[in-house]
Design a protein around this motif. Sequence first.
Motif, short mmCIF file in Angstrom:
data_model
loop_
_atom_site.label_atom_id
_atom_site.label_comp_id
_atom_site.label_asym_id
_atom_site.label_seq_id
_atom_site.Cartn_x
_atom_site.Cartn_y
_atom_site.Cartn_z
N GLY A 225 -10.53 -24.45 -4.86
CA GLY A 225 -10.02 -25.80 -4.68
C GLY A 225 -9.55 -26.02 -3.25
N GLY A 226 -8.95 -24.98 -2.69
CA GLY A 226 -8.50 -25.05 -1.31
C GLY A 226 -9.66 -25.27 -0.37
N GLU A 227 -10.74 -24.55 -0.60
CA GLU A 227 -11.90 -24.69 0.28
C GLU A 227 -12.45 -26.11 0.26
N GLN A 228 -12.54 -26.64 -0.94
CA GLN A 228 -13.03 -28.03 -1.06
C GLN A 228 -12.12 -29.00 -0.33
N ALA A 229 -10.83 -28.84 -0.56
CA ALA A 229 -9.87 -29.76 0.03
C ALA A 229 -9.89 -29.66 1.55
N VAL A 230 -9.97 -28.43 2.04
CA VAL A 230 -10.01 -28.23 3.48
C VAL A 230 -11.26 -28.87 4.06
N ALA A 231 -12.37 -28.69 3.39
CA ALA A 231 -13.61 -29.30 3.85
C ALA A 231 -13.46 -30.82 3.87
N ALA A 232 -12.83 -31.35 2.83
CA ALA A 232 -12.64 -32.80 2.76
C ALA A 232 -11.76 -33.29 3.90
N LEU A 233 -10.71 -32.56 4.16
CA LEU A 233 -9.80 -32.96 5.24
C LEU A 233 -10.52 -32.95 6.59
N LEU A 234 -11.26 -31.88 6.83
CA LEU A 234 -11.90 -31.74 8.13
C LEU A 234 -13.08 -32.70 8.29
N ALA A 235 -13.53 -33.24 7.18
CA ALA A 235 -14.65 -34.18 7.25
C ALA A 235 -14.18 -35.59 7.60
N THR A 236 -12.90 -35.87 7.38
CA THR A 236 -12.41 -37.21 7.71
C THR A 236 -12.25 -37.35 9.22
N ASP A 237 -12.10 -38.58 9.66
CA ASP A 237 -11.85 -38.78 11.09
C ASP A 237 -10.36 -38.96 11.32
N ALA A 238 -9.57 -38.56 10.33
CA ALA A 238 -8.12 -38.72 10.46
C ALA A 238 -7.62 -37.91 11.65
N ASP A 239 -6.56 -38.40 12.22
CA ASP A 239 -6.04 -37.80 13.43
C ASP A 239 -4.64 -37.24 13.11
N GLU A 257 -10.46 -21.60 8.13
CA GLU A 257 -11.48 -22.58 8.48
C GLU A 257 -11.26 -23.12 9.90
N LEU A 258 -10.00 -23.36 10.26
CA LEU A 258 -9.71 -23.83 11.61
C LEU A 258 -10.14 -22.77 12.63
N HIS A 259 -9.86 -21.53 12.32
CA HIS A 259 -10.26 -20.43 13.20
C HIS A 259 -11.77 -20.45 13.43
N LYS A 260 -12.47 -20.63 12.31
CA LYS A 260 -13.93 -20.64 12.39
C LYS A 260 -14.43 -21.75 13.31
N ARG A 261 -13.73 -22.88 13.31
CA ARG A 261 -14.15 -24.01 14.14
C ARG A 261 -13.57 -23.97 15.54
N GLY A 262 -12.86 -22.90 15.83
CA GLY A 262 -12.31 -22.77 17.18
C GLY A 262 -11.11 -23.67 17.44
N ILE A 263 -10.49 -24.12 16.37
CA ILE A 263 -9.29 -24.95 16.53
C ILE A 263 -8.08 -24.02 16.48
N SER A 264 -7.24 -24.08 17.48
CA SER A 264 -6.15 -23.12 17.58
C SER A 264 -4.95 -23.53 16.73
N VAL A 265 -4.38 -22.54 16.05
CA VAL A 265 -3.15 -22.73 15.27
C VAL A 265 -2.08 -21.87 15.91
#
Lengths: 335, 335
Positions: A225-239, A257-265
């Motif tokens: 469920g987390g994977e789906q939700a994360v995918a949904a979040l990252l698919a939006t153009d929300a800022d 998932e953020l790590h995979k996309r090179g987004i730093s946390v």
Amino acid sequence: MATVKDVAKLAGVGSGTVSRYISGTGSVSRKSAEKIARAIEQLNYRPNSMARSLSSRRSDLIGVWVPSLEGPYYHMMIRTIESALRLHGKHMILANAEDAQSNEDRLAHLDYLINRDCDGILISSSLQSEFELATYAEKFPNLVVINHHTDELAGRSFSIDHDLGGRLAARHLLELGHTRVATITGRLSAQDARQRHHAFLDEMAKLGHPVPPKRIIEGAFSYAGGEQAVAALLATDADYSAVFCGNDKVAMVLIAELHKRGISVPGDVSVIGYDDVEFTPFTAPALSTIHAPIEEMSQSACHQLLNLTYGLDLPYQEHFEPSLSVRQSTGPYSS
Amino acid sequence: MATVKDVAKLAGVGSGTVSRYISGTGSVSRKSAEKIARAIEQLNYRPNSMARSLSSRRSDLIGVWVPSLEGPYYHMMIRTIESALRLHGKHMILANAEDAQSNEDRLAHLDYLINRDCDGILISSSLQSEFELATYAEKFPNLVVINHHTDELAGRSFSIDHDLGGRLAARHLLELGHTRVATITGRLSAQDARQRHHAFLDEMAKLGHPVPPKRIIEGAFSYAGGEQAVAALLATDADYSAVFCGNDKVAMVLIAELHKRGISVPGDVSVIGYDDVEFTPFTAPALSTIHAPIEEMSQSACHQLLNLTYGLDLPYQEHFEPSLSVRQSTGPYSS
DNA sequence: TTCAAAAATGGAACCGATCCCACTTTTGGA
DNA sequence: TCCAAAAGTGGGATCGGTTCCATTTTTGAA
């Protein structure tokens, strides 16, 4: 295998005396006690637990019902419960309703415990409707609920103030300067997920930064469920510059998932979880989260169940407060 | 609560007939069956499991002994076992020996199960000495061991080929060009940790790149042990481009610590784990590991225990092979 | 139609403890 | 020393099923 009668005969006493000696109730003279002890030793006697259960009408079995066994949350609970029960000579039997498809199915799992003649039952709720809980609780006086509060179950329901937890998360993010935040919730049909979610939104709004719907994802508390939700979040153009996750599992998935996309946390996005399960110090970066005293709550529930069921007088507490646990996944906002 | 006698009287049959009807053994005419079914329904009769156990000399209880409940490994096992047992109407009772200080203590936990008159016992070994296992196995025919192979327990011990697992890890790292590797092992007193460790070292040496002692850290399989071991490794001046961890928990701890120090995985150091527990897809980066079929092994052990104990004929398999599961924590060597 | 084999049946004995109760022994204050 | 109260005792009834066995009923091939 030797029986009480064998012991009694060898020790030269009556079977009642042996029974009294073993259970420690009633009085036995020193002389008899010694003879019995010797006989037990000699015959390597062990009481038969089934016979004991039948005649004493207590099984020393406690049933534990959980909605799932995925992830560390329920594991921590099980671990605490097993330990508390073993300390008092009780045994746990487990029913995991994870594979139940319907609500009827879930209740069948409960019956699986009840039919086993458990002395008491521990339900880790959040999924059963209040109505069903009340019905069962009425039928079954030795029933206690973890992580769910209802007034009808006063003294038998143990809970964490998730309203506070949700607010703590909101305040933490705002204090770091994050005004545009997103959130991934658990299923809102579950009381605990709902509470923390609403409190989080309410606190954000109250402090002047309401969270718009496009930044709210209703997810689930499982990895999938987390994977789906994360995918949904990252698919939006929300800022957004920070995300509040309804539990640590989902936060972990998000960080990965953020790590995979090179987004730093937390450089680009801060992430905060909820529960503070075992692994939170070991995500990369270590997860900031709301610490929920799961183990303390589980132990209290266990204690009170033992009190109700066996007339003990163990200490317990019904309500617990979460606290903020800051690690490295949240940091100050930088444009 | 209604008893067989009440049912028998209401149905107008003998108690034996009712008993036969319920257990499904022996023959009951269609006419009697219908009358009994009606009476059961009407009285809301539920057999008393203690009485049933006493007279039939079977408790339908299976004892499960584990050395620890920290982390996902044993939980995955428990989850599988609970499910398999429930499917066959049996109940699991659990003993977690985690808090045992001495070996004597650990055996006391086993007795806690045995005294409960379990029909069968499942031991997740790796810590008990072979001698003790053999002793118990002899006393207790319905005993089965998970994740431990001994010839004496042929047909009752279920294991994974950790020798192969260790070699797969070595080959993977070498294929990526890592010739200077380090390794953090579990306690070498445990068979599974020992096997994979020795095989790993042997394969590295065989392929021309022996691992010098300074790059070998004997750790433990717990989070705390992992932290210590990781600290010890990072404190050495050893030079390496990849690390093989004895289990995924330790690998997770290592990745977290490397992240904290700004060391990139797999850019600077590749990390490979072992077991492939629940969380491996969700570390950052996702963990490359040796997939150990824990769930399949647990299910097989369960099946064979049910076969031995209740004369069933469920399919099972004694030996399992691990496989390489490549994710993102390992990458090609770059000077 | 006959009758041996198979199916079905009722109920007593049993599983191995606990618990109750009537009875005996010990205790200790007057 | 006496005797009421307290401590200790033996063993039978009981818990609620299963199992065994002698007996009755049903079945179906000859």
